[in-house]
Scaffold this active site. Structure first.
Site, PDB file in Angstrom:
ATOM      1  N   THR A 104       0.867  -1.181   0.000  1.00 18.09           N
ATOM      2  CA  THR A 104       0.000   0.000   0.000  1.00 18.09           C
ATOM      3  C   THR A 104       0.898   1.223   0.000  1.00 18.09           C
ATOM      4  O   THR A 104       1.643   1.449   0.967  1.00 18.09           O
ATOM      5  CB  THR A 104      -0.898   0.029   1.256  1.00 18.09           C
ATOM      6  OG1 THR A 104      -1.647  -1.179   1.303  1.00 18.09           O
ATOM      7  CG2 THR A 104      -1.849   1.217   1.210  1.00 18.09           C
ATOM      8  N   LYS A 179      -7.956   1.722  -2.793  1.00 21.07           N
ATOM      9  CA  LYS A 179      -7.579   1.232  -1.456  1.00 21.07           C
ATOM     10  C   LYS A 179      -7.619   2.385  -0.436  1.00 21.07           C
ATOM     11  O   LYS A 179      -8.151   2.248   0.668  1.00 21.07           O
ATOM     12  CB  LYS A 179      -6.177   0.620  -1.530  1.00 21.07           C
ATOM     13  CG  LYS A 179      -5.496   0.365  -0.216  1.00 21.07           C
ATOM     14  CD  LYS A 179      -5.811  -0.988   0.351  1.00 21.07           C
ATOM     15  CE  LYS A 179      -5.149  -1.186   1.706  1.00 21.07           C
ATOM     16  NZ  LYS A 179      -5.616  -2.363   2.397  1.00 21.07           N
ATOM     17  N   LYS A 254      -1.187   4.494   8.913  1.00 20.91           N
ATOM     18  CA  LYS A 254      -0.378   4.640   7.691  1.00 20.91           C
ATOM     19  C   LYS A 254      -1.273   4.938   6.483  1.00 20.91           C
ATOM     20  O   LYS A 254      -1.013   5.860   5.710  1.00 20.91           O
ATOM     21  CB  LYS A 254       0.412   3.348   7.450  1.00 20.91           C
ATOM     22  CG  LYS A 254       1.139   3.330   6.122  1.00 20.91           C
ATOM     23  CD  LYS A 254       1.525   1.937   5.673  1.00 20.91           C
ATOM     24  CE  LYS A 254       1.770   1.939   4.180  1.00 20.91           C
ATOM     25  NZ  LYS A 254       2.047   0.632   3.606  1.00 20.91           N
TER      26      LYS A 254
END
Ligand code: NAD
Length: 313
Positions: A104, A179, A254
């Site tokens: 990611t 995402k 994050k």
């Protein structure tokens, strides 16, 4: 392209054999692919080796001769480090090889990776995942994929082994974009569900009663129905095991950082996203950093003076 080959004559270089990458590499090895795995941490390599991954001693060795190079790394800076330089993936992969980055990372970083890969005569997909360590282990991950149509089609056999679902979201960067948007929404949902439980408790409503009504009404969402932040209503939710397992606060923090960087850069008016970012950033400074992100409820309950067991202060 590599899809013409069978698992037996396809070599996959896998860089990053951590919580997610380790099980993904193992599943590919179990499916019959020759998997050359590299990680900086010897324990991670040993674990993968015990289940069929062939250890190699550098990024360059993982990339050399591979039909496919898959990365699963903590952040975009490390992806760039692994791709670039004389010892990197771009310089050592065979022309025409397929790169799949399952980390990611920032949308622009993913686009830059794709541009660099194309310039080096390689193809590239950004393919962040959802499903956590359990999904990686069971081969049931969901991949959100950005890149060219033909490259996505060529990658289907690998996604089939590592996951249950792969959605082509658009051009390079689109997988990361989806995402980050999803996880910003999820963070907001989880906080909202926690606040609703705290209010219900202060108003003298039992958790189970609120759950039964809201989960079947307009308040329904995954953060309530599956990841219910109070123990009881959903026995499998992390709240029933002191918020262990699940999706850690640190990882949510994050992802929110990446989402909010995109919010800033694109001038999006995202007040709730920003508030969620602050909440998870401060939670990440506490002992709860490694707990499932639904632990945010306990902070809300504490600040609200909720006394568990049905009564409220
Ligand atoms: P992790 O820290 O467990 O694994 C990353 C691995 O990369 C580590 O083993 C590390 O040693 C290795 N590494 C770092 N730099 C390296 C280098 N230069 N060369 C070789 N190896 C190197 O992280 P993870 O939980 O497996 O997450 C991987 C990615 O997947 C992250 O981007 C994360 O955001 C994403 N993700 C994780 C989860 C989850 O539940 N853990 C869920 C969805 C997405």
């Amino acid at each position: 392209m590599s899809t013409d080959k069978t698992p037996a004559d396809t070599t996959i270089g896998f860089v990053g054999l951590g919580h997610m990458g380790g099980p993904m590499a193992i599943n590919l090895a179990k499916a019959g692919y020759t998997v050359h795995g590299f990680d900086l941490v010897p324990e991670a390599v040993e674990k993968a080796k015990a289940e069929g991954v062939i250890p190699v001693d550098s990024v360059a060795a993982a990339a050399t001769g591979a039909d496919v190079v898959i990365t699963s790394l903590p952040n975009g800076g490390l992806v760039k480090k692994v791709y670039d330089g004389a010892e990197g993936v771009l310089a050592n992969a065979t022309k025409g090889a397929l790169l799949i980055d399952t980390s990611t990372i920032d949308v622009d970083e993913a686009r830059a990776s794709a541009t660099d890969a194309e310039a080096a005569g390689l193809t590239h997909l950004d393919a962040p995942v959802s499903g956590g360590v359990v999904g990686a282990t069971n081969g049931t991950l969901a991949f959100m994929v950005g890149g060219r149509d033909d490259v996505f089609a060529a990658a289907a056999p690998y996604f089939d082994v590592m996951g249950a679902k792969a959605v082509h979201c658009g051009a390079s960067g689109a997988g990361q974009a989806v995402k980050l948007c999803n996880n910003m929404l999820l963070a907001i949902h989880q906080i909202g569900v926690g606040e609703a439980f705290a209010l219900a408790e202060k108003l003298g409503v039992q958790d189970q009663v609120f759950y039964d009504v809201a989960s079947a009404a307009t308040g329904t969402c995954w953060a309530l129905n599956v990841n219910c932040p109070v123990p009881g209503p959903v026995p499998a939710s992390p709240a029933n095991r002191d918020y262990s397992g699940g999706f850690a606060v640190g990882l949510m923090n994050k992802d929110l950082g990446l989402a909010l960087a995109a919010v800033e850069k694109n001038g999006v008016h995202a007040e709730l996203g920003k508030a969620a970012g602050q909440i998870y950033s401060s939670l990440n400074e506490t002992d709860a950093a490694t707990k499932d992100f639904s632990v945010v409820y306990t902070q809300i309950a504490e600040k609200s003076g909720v006394v568990k067991g049905g009564s409220a202060a």
